[in-house]
Design a protein around this motif. Structure first.
Motif, mmCIF file in Angstrom:
data_model
loop_
_atom_site.group_PDB
_atom_site.id
_atom_site.type_symbol
_atom_site.label_atom_id
_atom_site.label_comp_id
_atom_site.label_asym_id
_atom_site.label_seq_id
_atom_site.Cartn_x
_atom_site.Cartn_y
_atom_site.Cartn_z
ATOM 1 N N PRO A 197 -14.023 -43.058 -11.851
ATOM 2 C CA PRO A 197 -13.136 -43.136 -13.017
ATOM 3 C C PRO A 197 -12.297 -44.408 -12.942
ATOM 4 C CG PRO A 197 -13.056 -40.954 -12.039
ATOM 5 C CD PRO A 197 -13.827 -41.812 -11.085
ATOM 6 N N ILE A 198 -12.007 -45.008 -14.063
ATOM 7 C CA ILE A 198 -11.311 -46.299 -14.029
ATOM 8 C C ILE A 198 -9.906 -46.174 -13.441
ATOM 9 C CG2 ILE A 198 -12.658 -47.292 -15.904
ATOM 10 C CD1 ILE A 198 -10.337 -46.732 -17.791
ATOM 11 N N ILE A 199 -9.314 -44.989 -13.493
ATOM 12 C CA ILE A 199 -7.982 -44.810 -12.907
ATOM 13 C C ILE A 199 -8.024 -45.031 -11.396
ATOM 14 C CG2 ILE A 199 -8.245 -42.329 -12.577
ATOM 15 C CD1 ILE A 199 -5.039 -44.185 -13.654
ATOM 16 N N ASP A 200 -9.191 -44.748 -10.767
ATOM 17 C CA ASP A 200 -9.325 -44.984 -9.329
ATOM 18 C C ASP A 200 -9.296 -46.477 -9.016
ATOM 19 O OD1 ASP A 200 -9.490 -42.289 -9.047
ATOM 20 O OD2 ASP A 200 -11.604 -42.204 -8.486
ATOM 21 N N THR A 201 -9.899 -47.278 -9.882
ATOM 22 C CA THR A 201 -9.831 -48.739 -9.704
ATOM 23 C C THR A 201 -8.398 -49.215 -9.857
ATOM 24 O OG1 THR A 201 -12.091 -49.050 -10.544
ATOM 25 C CG2 THR A 201 -10.636 -50.973 -10.569
ATOM 26 N N PHE A 202 -7.686 -48.649 -10.836
ATOM 27 C CA PHE A 202 -6.284 -49.026 -11.026
ATOM 28 C C PHE A 202 -5.454 -48.686 -9.786
ATOM 29 C CE2 PHE A 202 -6.945 -48.073 -15.826
ATOM 30 C CZ PHE A 202 -7.689 -49.235 -15.952
ATOM 31 N N GLU A 203 -5.711 -47.521 -9.202
ATOM 32 C CA GLU A 203 -4.993 -47.108 -7.995
ATOM 33 C C GLU A 203 -5.303 -48.049 -6.827
ATOM 34 O OE1 GLU A 203 -2.797 -44.788 -7.381
ATOM 35 O OE2 GLU A 203 -2.807 -43.618 -9.229
ATOM 36 N N LEU A 204 -6.561 -48.487 -6.763
ATOM 37 C CA LEU A 204 -6.947 -49.410 -5.707
ATOM 38 C C LEU A 204 -6.208 -50.746 -5.867
ATOM 39 C CD1 LEU A 204 -8.732 -50.131 -3.283
ATOM 40 C CD2 LEU A 204 -10.522 -50.820 -4.907
ATOM 41 N N MET A 205 -6.123 -51.233 -7.099
ATOM 42 C CA MET A 205 -5.394 -52.473 -7.364
ATOM 43 C C MET A 205 -3.924 -52.325 -6.981
ATOM 44 S SD MET A 205 -7.479 -54.732 -8.408
ATOM 45 C CE MET A 205 -9.176 -54.823 -8.979
ATOM 46 N N LYS A 206 -3.376 -51.149 -7.206
ATOM 47 C CA LYS A 206 -1.980 -50.879 -6.841
ATOM 48 C C LYS A 206 -1.776 -51.082 -5.337
ATOM 49 C CE LYS A 206 1.366 -47.042 -6.865
ATOM 50 N NZ LYS A 206 1.466 -46.759 -5.429
ATOM 51 N N ARG A 207 -2.726 -50.620 -4.545
ATOM 52 C CA ARG A 207 -2.605 -50.746 -3.096
ATOM 53 C C ARG A 207 -2.899 -52.169 -2.611
ATOM 54 N NH1 ARG A 207 -3.388 -45.682 -4.352
ATOM 55 N NH2 ARG A 207 -2.776 -43.975 -2.974
ATOM 56 N N ILE A 208 -3.886 -52.812 -3.215
ATOM 57 C CA ILE A 208 -4.238 -54.174 -2.808
ATOM 58 C C ILE A 208 -3.056 -55.124 -3.016
ATOM 59 C CG2 ILE A 208 -5.648 -56.189 -3.421
ATOM 60 C CD1 ILE A 208 -7.971 -54.262 -3.926
ATOM 61 N N TYR A 209 -2.411 -55.004 -4.191
ATOM 62 C CA TYR A 209 -1.305 -55.905 -4.518
ATOM 63 C C TYR A 209 0.065 -55.340 -4.125
ATOM 64 C CZ TYR A 209 -4.550 -58.846 -7.132
ATOM 65 O OH TYR A 209 -5.579 -59.693 -7.495
ATOM 66 N N LYS A 210 0.052 -54.151 -3.504
ATOM 67 C CA LYS A 210 1.299 -53.527 -3.042
ATOM 68 C C LYS A 210 2.321 -53.409 -4.175
ATOM 69 C CE LYS A 210 0.603 -55.267 1.659
ATOM 70 N NZ LYS A 210 1.130 -56.104 2.758
ATOM 71 N N ILE A 211 1.863 -52.821 -5.277
ATOM 72 C CA ILE A 211 2.717 -52.631 -6.455
ATOM 73 C C ILE A 211 3.538 -51.362 -6.262
ATOM 74 C CG2 ILE A 211 2.727 -52.417 -8.973
ATOM 75 C CD1 ILE A 211 -0.137 -53.578 -8.942
ATOM 76 N N SER A 212 4.806 -51.428 -6.561
ATOM 77 C CA SER A 212 5.665 -50.246 -6.413
ATOM 78 C C SER A 212 5.262 -49.174 -7.423
ATOM 79 C CB SER A 212 7.134 -50.623 -6.629
ATOM 80 O OG SER A 212 7.355 -50.989 -7.980
ATOM 81 N N ASP A 213 5.582 -47.909 -7.111
ATOM 82 C CA ASP A 213 5.222 -46.792 -7.994
ATOM 83 C C ASP A 213 5.805 -46.985 -9.392
ATOM 84 O OD1 ASP A 213 3.862 -45.613 -5.929
ATOM 85 O OD2 ASP A 213 5.505 -44.280 -5.355
ATOM 86 N N LYS A 214 7.069 -47.404 -9.446
ATOM 87 C CA LYS A 214 7.744 -47.572 -10.731
ATOM 88 C C LYS A 214 7.087 -48.674 -11.574
ATOM 89 C CE LYS A 214 12.261 -48.544 -12.795
ATOM 90 N NZ LYS A 214 13.689 -48.883 -12.518
ATOM 91 N N LYS A 215 6.849 -49.814 -10.939
ATOM 92 C CA LYS A 215 6.242 -50.942 -11.650
ATOM 93 C C LYS A 215 4.813 -50.605 -12.067
ATOM 94 C CE LYS A 215 5.164 -55.871 -11.022
ATOM 95 N NZ LYS A 215 5.223 -57.010 -10.067
ATOM 96 N N TYR A 216 4.076 -49.924 -11.204
ATOM 97 C CA TYR A 216 2.699 -49.543 -11.518
ATOM 98 C C TYR A 216 2.640 -48.649 -12.749
ATOM 99 C CZ TYR A 216 -1.740 -47.011 -11.093
ATOM 100 O OH TYR A 216 -2.949 -46.434 -11.358
ATOM 101 N N LYS A 217 3.520 -47.624 -12.791
ATOM 102 C CA LYS A 217 3.514 -46.705 -13.931
ATOM 103 C C LYS A 217 3.906 -47.425 -15.226
ATOM 104 C CE LYS A 217 5.119 -42.155 -15.415
ATOM 105 N NZ LYS A 217 5.157 -42.584 -16.833
ATOM 106 N N GLN A 218 4.923 -48.277 -15.143
ATOM 107 C CA GLN A 218 5.361 -49.016 -16.334
ATOM 108 C C GLN A 218 4.240 -49.897 -16.876
ATOM 109 O OE1 GLN A 218 8.831 -51.132 -14.959
ATOM 110 N NE2 GLN A 218 10.248 -49.486 -15.509
ATOM 111 N N ASN A 219 3.608 -50.654 -15.986
ATOM 112 C CA ASN A 219 2.555 -51.569 -16.410
ATOM 113 C C ASN A 219 1.320 -50.831 -16.903
ATOM 114 O OD1 ASN A 219 4.119 -53.760 -15.840
ATOM 115 N ND2 ASN A 219 3.092 -54.326 -13.948
ATOM 116 N N LEU A 220 0.963 -49.762 -16.204
ATOM 117 C CA LEU A 220 -0.224 -48.994 -16.606
ATOM 118 C C LEU A 220 -0.028 -48.389 -17.991
ATOM 119 C CD1 LEU A 220 -3.008 -47.874 -15.899
ATOM 120 C CD2 LEU A 220 -1.868 -45.906 -14.831
ATOM 121 N N ASP A 221 1.142 -47.803 -18.236
ATOM 122 C CA ASP A 221 1.415 -47.198 -19.546
ATOM 123 C C ASP A 221 1.428 -48.256 -20.647
ATOM 124 O OD1 ASP A 221 1.585 -44.748 -18.360
ATOM 125 O OD2 ASP A 221 3.779 -44.663 -18.322
#
Length: 325
Positions: A114-138
């Motif tokens: 699922p594409i959300i898994d790729t998004f989660e992987l990018m979050k870890r690769i770039y060390k994106i904070s939970d707050k910033k990740y949710k804001q940007n994803l939405d």
């Protein structure tokens, strides 16, 4: 503020010569002969923060080579490139955190996930904070229209949906600079519009600098505020699109006018004038006189114009003329 500066950039590829015939092929295995091919010949330009720049030219002009050097993938033969005050091919990790490279014929998505898994992987690769990740994803999912597709595997998406998901995956870490290589290739009209609006929105909301290479002139016309034209490894134009038309395309403009009173004789010396019903068609070259200059000329001669239309050479006509030269 300058975010990209290219100074006297040169890239020469050393290519082995290949000769025909079995005997020559055997000789080439023993003793290699090489030839140099210049991809970039001493080019210089700069790009400011927040610009959307069209980097265009015919196939083999040097566009991809320039992008790869700016992205830190290739080393130049000589010259200097700085991206956000970083030399990209010397500080690759630091540079990679600030940029994103999106190619229309390649995907960052994992085919069976699922594409959300790729998004989660990018979050870890770039060390994106939970707050910033949710804001940007939405925000990104809403703007580009894939909010309902997060749980769908990449292999089940259409080409347009997959391309839009690729944009979201590549933009989650808030890159300051985005390189786009044929981002709308193979897409239908609706998908292209989604991509173009997304690029303009991200540029407006986040002041993201965008460099786009595309053979679809509509991409350049609709989203770019500046264009750089390269041919045979040399910059032949850098500036806004309107000036490109006037500088490189002297094709005739056609102005059609309707007069308040029917003129007994309508003649403009030096211009081709034709009458079609109650309209007069005037052909002229932009290099000799601008459309506003033509209107002023008509008013100076006392003609009372109640309606007019103007047909000018398109950007596509101009680019075609440059490539043919």
């Amino acid at each position: 503020m300058e975010v990209i500066k290219v100074e006297n950039l040169k890239k020469v590829y050393r290519i082995p010569k290949r000769r025909e015939g079995f005997l020559n092929t055997f000789k080439d295995l023993i003793k290699h002969e090489y030839e140099d091919k210049t991809a970039l010949a001493d080019i210089s330009f700069s790009i400011n923060e927040g610009d959307i720049v069209g980097y265009i030219g015919p196939n083999g002009a040097g566009k991809s080579t320039t992008i790869k050097i700016m992205a830190g993938i290739l080393y130049p033969t000589s010259g200097q490139v700085t991206v956000n005050e970083v030399i990209p091919y010397k500080e690759k990790v630091r540079n990679a955190k600030e940029i994103s490279l999106i190619a229309g014929n390649r995907s960052n998505l994992y085919w069976d996930l699922p594409i959300i898994d790729t998004f989660e992987l990018m979050k870890r690769i770039y060390k994106i904070s939970d707050k910033k990740y949710k804001q940007n994803l939405d925000l990104l999912s809403e703007v580009i229209g894939i909010k309902d597709l997060h749980t769908v595997p990449a292999r089940q998406l259409s080409l347009g949906q997959r391309m839009r998901a690729d944009f979201v995956a590549s933009m989650l870490h808030d890159p300051k600079i985005v390189y786009l290589d044929e981002p709308t290739i193979g897409l239908d009209i609706v998908a292209k519009d989604h991509i173009r609006e997304f690029i303009k929105t991200v540029n407006s909301e986040k002041r993201t600098t965008v460099i786009i290479t595309s053979h679809d002139i509509a991409d350049i016309e609709r989203i770019c505020n500046r264009v750089i034209v390269i041919d045979y490894g040399k910059i032949i134009y850098s500036g806004n699109i309107d000036n490109l038309n006037s500088e490189y395309n002297n094709n005739k403009c056609i102005m059609k006018i309707k007069l308040e009173d029917k003129a007994e004789s309508f003649n403009l010396e030096g211009f081709d004038v034709k009458q079609v019903n109650d309209m007069y068609s005037i052909s002229f070259e932009r290099k000799k006189i601008t459309p506003s200059g033509m209107l002023n000329l008509l008013l100076e001669k006392g003609y009372k114009i109640i309606d007019f239309s103007l047909t000018e050479p398109s950007l596509e006509d101009t680019i075609k003329a440059i490539y043919e030269k």
